[in-house]
Design a protein around this motif. Structure first.
Motif, PDB file in Angstrom:
ATOM      1  N   UNK A  73       0.844  -1.194   0.000  1.00 50.37           N
ATOM      2  CA  UNK A  73       0.000   0.000   0.000  1.00 50.37           C
ATOM      3  C   UNK A  73       0.881   1.245   0.000  1.00 50.37           C
ATOM      4  N   UNK A  74       1.997   1.183   0.708  1.00 49.66           N
ATOM      5  CA  UNK A  74       2.929   2.311   0.759  1.00 49.66           C
ATOM      6  C   UNK A  74       3.545   2.568  -0.611  1.00 49.66           C
ATOM      7  N   UNK A  75       3.883   1.489  -1.300  1.00 45.56           N
ATOM      8  CA  UNK A  75       4.564   1.626  -2.593  1.00 45.56           C
ATOM      9  C   UNK A  75       3.569   1.666  -3.750  1.00 45.56           C
ATOM     10  N   UNK A  76       2.279   1.688  -3.440  1.00 45.76           N
ATOM     11  CA  UNK A  76       1.215   1.697  -4.456  1.00 45.76           C
ATOM     12  C   UNK A  76       1.441   0.574  -5.473  1.00 45.76           C
ATOM     13  N   UNK A  77       1.414  -0.642  -4.950  1.00 48.35           N
ATOM     14  CA  UNK A  77       1.676  -1.824  -5.772  1.00 48.35           C
ATOM     15  C   UNK A  77       0.360  -2.498  -6.150  1.00 48.35           C
ATOM     16  N   UNK A  78       0.126  -2.720  -7.438  1.00 52.71           N
ATOM     17  CA  UNK A  78      -1.087  -3.429  -7.844  1.00 52.71           C
ATOM     18  C   UNK A  78      -0.934  -4.928  -7.642  1.00 52.71           C
ATOM     19  N   UNK A  79      -1.420  -5.434  -6.523  1.00 50.50           N
ATOM     20  CA  UNK A  79      -1.301  -6.869  -6.246  1.00 50.50           C
ATOM     21  C   UNK A  79      -2.636  -7.372  -5.720  1.00 50.50           C
ATOM     22  N   UNK A  80      -2.854  -8.678  -5.871  1.00 54.95           N
ATOM     23  CA  UNK A  80      -4.103  -9.297  -5.415  1.00 54.95           C
ATOM     24  C   UNK A  80      -3.759 -10.383  -4.404  1.00 54.95           C
TER      25      UNK A  80
END
Lengths: 359, 249
Positions: free
Chosen positions: A94-101
């Protein structure tokens, strides 16, 4: 012609992710979601993807973080006490704005709890999945078909917001078999294009002065700026709220439930209707963002009582309902937990008790 | 006027104009320069991904060029696995201190090594937690004082200093394991060669390399810059002797 197959929830989740273009999975064994990593272990090599069995949940979620920051569609899954160990990595994503599921196939708790199904991670999923007060879209399927559709869509939502997305399901859905229509398999070209769409941020190596980093914060006021930006993004999620309103037009008694509890509640609503009782159901499909308006807009002159049906003791979703209803309508609870399943009889008894109180 | 010949140039692996903010006598700045030079020398600056550890290691982002991301404390081995497996052409290195790599991250460190991940691990061992102010690390020497071992490390209570290269050397998959230091020009050049070798090996897809660099921490050792080098030579290098545990053919 759409492909209709008979599949176990966990395997359907893994196949749906593969079809959505997922090409990296890291995970650690924990019941009741072992069929997800096992399916990926077989499936990823077939599509040129990567499966890694992490040495722990901690390692797995951090592998997910690294993989997703290269732009590849990536996923992980675990269950309850394993998901607790995800907190660190999810917060970093969330800090690095990572698109993960990632997927939580919930089991009983707290602690090691029970391997049987439960819904005891609601607050953790919707309010505090890690340090720092970030938010995520959390999808709560009630059928294996919804597991498939939501996992498929979760990757698009994650990519749209560059933020992790959680699919919150449970051990019933994970281990049960149902007929499902599988979504189309994204072609290699489509998968490559999806990866390319993240190229502007991918941490894969660039010319020295064209540095990409996995951290928008940093020294000074960087982190506050990041938090202000993400807070603005969360506000845009009003449009993403999804809720099922079942037989609500003239309902006097409302069962409120998500996931597996909603499935049981629906049966009871139908039964009560046969008896001439005006029952209805509200099912949050997104538990974050929560459909507060649906509850806030209930007319107390028509709706006489709400039964919060959850597999959690103490109740958790109930407090979101309370927050919206503000005491205007009485709320009662029908609960199980610790791996003990709600039964039709118990929900029916809970509804009858509410009816006795308010009608 | 005779033409001047350029004999030394700042590496492009360090951001233009960056000035080290590390404590006086700290060897992190030297190691960062060597990484930049090594990546430039193997022609892979544009492939470089730094997976940054937590602590003083986390300050490196201010100086290095090339892509980077921060791993949670200890998780660099796992994060680097995710990056490298998804982007095999990238030149991926972790940069970790002793607390990060050998305490909180020991599981990730060992498991990445045991899988033989095709990454380079730069392990900076100064025997103490730097950023947090001098707490005891797995590599703190017996008798050495730390804020959390005010009477010094005692074997009966704290166990013995952990030898990371020796532990990793028990595993079959790693291809290169060396311990080095940067106290003299010779050792600085040697260390650069090691990093270059590890980077080349990674670019050729040949597997895992661990380079442990024994360094000083004058601030938290409570010693002057020169005294701390003497201490390192007399004590740290005795406990952690430099050497090539395993080298690629």
């Amino acid at each position: 012609m759409a492909e209709r197959v008979f599949m176990k929830g966990c395997e359907a989740i893994a196949e749906a992710a593969t079809r959505a273009g997922c090409r990296f999975f890291a995970g650690y064994p924990i019941t009741p979601q072992n069929e997800i990593p096992e399916y990926f272990a077989r499936r990823m090599p077939e599509v040129g993807g990567t499966f890694v069995q992490g040495e722990s949940e901690v390692a797995s979620v951090n592998m997910l973080y690294g993989a997703a920051l290269t732009g590849i569609r990536a996923m992980s899954s675990s269950s309850s006490c394993g998901i607790s160990l995800y907190s660190e990595g999810v917060s970093y994503m969330a800090a690095a704005r990572v698109p993960a599921v990632y997927v939580n196939v919930q089991r009983g708790g707290p602690g090691i709890g029970a391997i049987q199904p439960a819904q005891q991670d609601y607050n953790q999923a919707t309010k505090a999945s890690g340090n720092g007060g970030f938010k995520m879209i959390v999808l709560a399927p009630a059928t294996v078909q919804e597991c498939v559709d939501m996992v498929y869509e979760a990757f698009d939502l994650a990519a749209r917001d560059e933020n992790p997305v959680l699919v919150l399901t449970d051990g019933v859905m994970g281990t049960m078999m149902e007929p499902v229509v599988l979504p189309p398999m994204k072609s290699d070209e489509e998968v490559a294009a999806l990866r390319e769409a993240f190229a502007h941020r991918a941490v894969i190596g660039h010319k020295p002065l064209d540095q990409h980093t996995g951290e928008p914060g940093g020294i000074g006021d960087g982190w506050e700026k990041h938090n202000i930006e993400t807070a603005e993004m969360y506000k845009t999620w009003d449009k993403d709220v999804r809720v099922e309103e079942f037989m609500m037009d003239d309902a006097e008694i409302v069962l409120a439930a998500y996931g597996i509890s909603a499935r049981i509640s629906k049966v009871i609503v139908k039964q009560l209707r046969k008896e001439g009782i005006k029952a209805g159901m509200i099912r949050p499909i997104t538990v974050s963002p929560f459909p507060y308006d649906t509850f806030a807009n209930l007319d107390p002159s028509k709706v006489k009582g709400i039964l919060d049906v959850e597999m959690s003791i103490p109740a958790q979703m109930r407090f979101d309902i309370d927050h919206a209803v503000c005491g205007r309508i009485p709320v009662m609870e029908c609960l199980r937990s610790g791996g003990q399943l709600l039964t039709n009889d118990q929900v029916l008894a809970g509804a009858r008790e509410l009816i006795k109180e308010v009608l | 006027m005779s033409e001047m010949k350029k004999v030394y140039e700042r590496t492009k692996g360090i951001k233009p104009g960056a000035v080290s903010g590390f404590c006086p006598g700290c060897m992190h700045s030297t190691v960062h320069k060597l990484i930049g030079e090594a990546a430039e020398n193997v022609g892979a600056l544009d492939k470089l991904v730094r997976v940054e550890g937590v602590g003083c290691c986390g300050l490196g982002q201010l100086y290095v060029s090339g892509d980077w991301l921060i791993a949670a404390h200890g998780r660099a081995g796992a994060v680097a696995t995710g990056v490298k497996r998804s982007s095999p052409d990238s030149l991926v290195y972790t940069y970790q201190g002793d607390g990060d790599l050998a305490a909180i991250g020991l599981a990730e460190t060992l498991s990445a090594a045991n899988r033989g991940e095709n990454i380079t691990v730069i392990f900076v061992n100064n025997g103490i937690y730097g950023m947090t102010g001098g707490q005891m690390a797995p590599t703190t020497l017996l008798g050495m004082k730390a804020t959390t071992a005010p009477k010094g490390r005692v074997a009966e209570e704290h166990g013995y200093p952990m030898h990371v290269c020796e532990i990793i050397n028990q595993l079959t998959a790693p291809k290169m394991i060396v311990r080095t230091t940067v106290d003299t020009p010779q050792n600085v050049m040697k260390t650069r060669k090691y990093i270059e070798k590890a980077f080349k090996m990674q670019l050729e897809g040949k597997g895992y390399a661990l380079i442990e660099i024994v360094t000083t921490c004058p601030t938290n050792w409570g010693l002057g810059t020169l005294e701390s080098i003497d201490f390192m030579r007399e004590h740290m290098l005795k406990e952690f002797p430099v050497g090539e545990f395993r080298m690629p053919e």
